[in-house]
Write a protein that holds these residues in place. Structure first.
Motif, short mmCIF file in Angstrom:
data_model
loop_
_atom_site.label_atom_id
_atom_site.label_comp_id
_atom_site.label_asym_id
_atom_site.label_seq_id
_atom_site.Cartn_x
_atom_site.Cartn_y
_atom_site.Cartn_z
N SER A 224 0.83 -1.21 0.00
CA SER A 224 0.00 0.00 0.00
C SER A 224 0.86 1.25 0.00
O SER A 224 0.52 2.26 -0.62
N TYR B 162 -4.94 3.13 2.82
CA TYR B 162 -4.58 2.83 4.19
C TYR B 162 -3.30 2.00 4.24
O TYR B 162 -3.23 0.92 3.69
N ALA C 218 -3.48 -4.97 6.64
CA ALA C 218 -4.05 -3.63 6.66
C ALA C 218 -5.01 -3.47 5.49
O ALA C 218 -6.03 -2.81 5.59
N THR C 219 -4.67 -4.09 4.37
CA THR C 219 -5.51 -4.00 3.18
C THR C 219 -6.27 -5.30 2.97
O THR C 219 -5.67 -6.35 2.92
N ASP D 159 -3.92 -2.53 -5.69
CA ASP D 159 -3.34 -2.92 -4.41
C ASP D 159 -4.20 -4.08 -3.89
O ASP D 159 -5.41 -4.04 -4.01
MG LIG Z 1 -1.81 -2.95 2.28
#
Ligand SMILES: [Mg+2]
Ligand SMILES: Nc1nc2c(ncn2[C@@H]2O[C@H](COP(=O)(O)OP(=O)(O)OP(=O)(O)O)[C@@H](O)[C@H]2O)c(=O)[nH]1
Length: 358
Positions: free
Chosen positions: A155, A167, A174-175, A195
């Motif tokens: 990311s 983010y 996180a993604t 992403d």
């Molecule tokens: Mg990520």
């Protein structure tokens, strides 16, 4: 785990006021219940931990449905595993005619039904997504997907390249939702960059299944950027794990460039590496400081241009740097170019006139 070990851990839980215990391997429902009873704290296994993290991170409707499906699939496997045991146990304590078995059969049917409905909804969502993409004309665009182990910096790289505020955080997964942006490159080429969700060692099978639609889009990319945290102690293992998942989702044949990220943390300098044909297939960058990213943009521009001019089959052949790309397009003879047939790593500062900063 023997009872001695279990007692030893119990003592540590009490001495150090530990709140819960996570196992790095699967636990049967019975093991879990017994340990929970002995230790008096929640006991999770690896799959449950990952499912919990995914559940916390899911933002989109689709992401939430995928996690829910994975949870139900997980419950189903545990139901089956727990079943024989329960059956035996209830038989043993003299209950009539196996009410446990009946209940479990009911549970299983209910969960099966839920899973089926979720899968149908996910199918519909995937179809809508494909339709939207077609409407935007993205099928013609050169599609680049960022893939890699969780926390590798996908990311951060995505943001550094596109200027988008995705983010990024120092946390696992996180993604979860694939995010896609157009990216205009120095030579005017336009590519579509995505992403994606990160991979992890022993990604629970239920998750791979639940995220299959999302992951399969990855397999349809024209190019993968496999982002690797070069500062991670276990980076070779991470690379291997990612390659394994890519193979599992049918993406093993997609042309790939490995992006060794976080060189600032590892004390390295930007470099590139080439395959035996002279094409750049590895780059060392820092998404945080931006070092090496110009070169990455140039390589992307070149691959995109090559795919349009010479067709997909040769897309990997003609990308030895932004200057040499112009030579190729201007009629230079790429097949005569690479003199060395060994993979070489060329430090950017020393890569000659076609080199450092595009
Ligand atoms: Mg990520
Ligand atoms: N030092 C350094 N840290 C970086 C670099 N790139 C990313 N990071 C940090 O690494 C952590 C993870 O970055 P993300 O971009 O969220 O990683 P990701 O691959 O998207 O992770 P998931 O979405 O969880 O799969 C963040 O704390 C980033 O700030 C880099 O080039 N150098």
């Amino acid at each position: 785990m023997g009872s001695g070990k279990a007692e030893e851990i119990k003592a540590r839980i009490e001495a150090e006021d530990i709140g819960f215990v996570i196992f790095d391997n699967p636990l049967s429902p019975v093991q879990q219940r017994n340990l929970n009873r002995l230790w008096g704290v929640p006991v999770l296994d690896r799959t449950e931990l990952i499912l919990d993290i995914f559940a916390q991170r899911a933002r989109s409707n689709e992401g939430k449905l995928q996690v829910e499906l994975a949870r139900i699939e997980h419950q189903l496997t545990r139901l089956v595993r727990g079943w024989t045991h329960l059956e035996r146990q209830r038989g043993g304590i003299g209950q009539r005619g196996g009410p446990g078995e009946k209940q479990i059969e009911l549970d299983r049917r209910m969960l099966d039904g839920k899973a089926r409905r979720l899968r149908e909804r996910l199918h519909r969502l995937a179809r809508q997504r494909r339709t939207r993409r077609r409407a935007r004309g993205r099928n013609d665009a050169y599609m680049v997907s960022l893939v890699g182990y969780t926390n590798a910096g996908k990311s951060t790289l995505f943001n550094a390249l596109t200027g988008a505020g995705t983010y990024e955080a120092d946390q696992l997964f996180a993604t979860l939702d694939t995010l896609t942006r157009r990216l205009r490159l120095p030579n005017g080429e336009m590519v579509v960059l995505s992403d994606t969700v990160g991979f992890v060692r022993d990604l629970p099978h239920q998750l791979v299944e639940a995220f299959r639609a999302t992951l399969e889009e990855t397999a349809q990319a024209d190019l993968l950027l496999h982002v690797v945290d070069v500062s991670a102690a276990d980076r070779d293992e991470q690379v291997e794990q990612v390659e394994r998942v890519l193979a599992e989702i049918g993406a093993a044949e997609v042309p790939t460039i490995v992006v060794f990220n976080k060189i600032d943390a590892a004390g390295l300098t930007p470099e590139v590496g080439r395959d035996p044909c002279g094409s750049i297939d590895r780059l060392w960058v820092s998404s945080r400081t931006g070092e090496g990213l110009d070169r990455l943009r140039a390589v992307l521009a070149e691959r995109a241009a090559a795919s349009r001019t010479v067709g997909q089959a040769d897309a990997g052949q003609a990308d030895a740097g932004s200057q040499s790309q112009l030579q190729h397009i201007d009629g230079g003879a790429p097949e005569a170019e690479p003199a060395d047939h060994q993979p070489v790593v060329v430090p950017m500062a020393a890569s000659g006139p076609s080199g450092a900063r595009a």
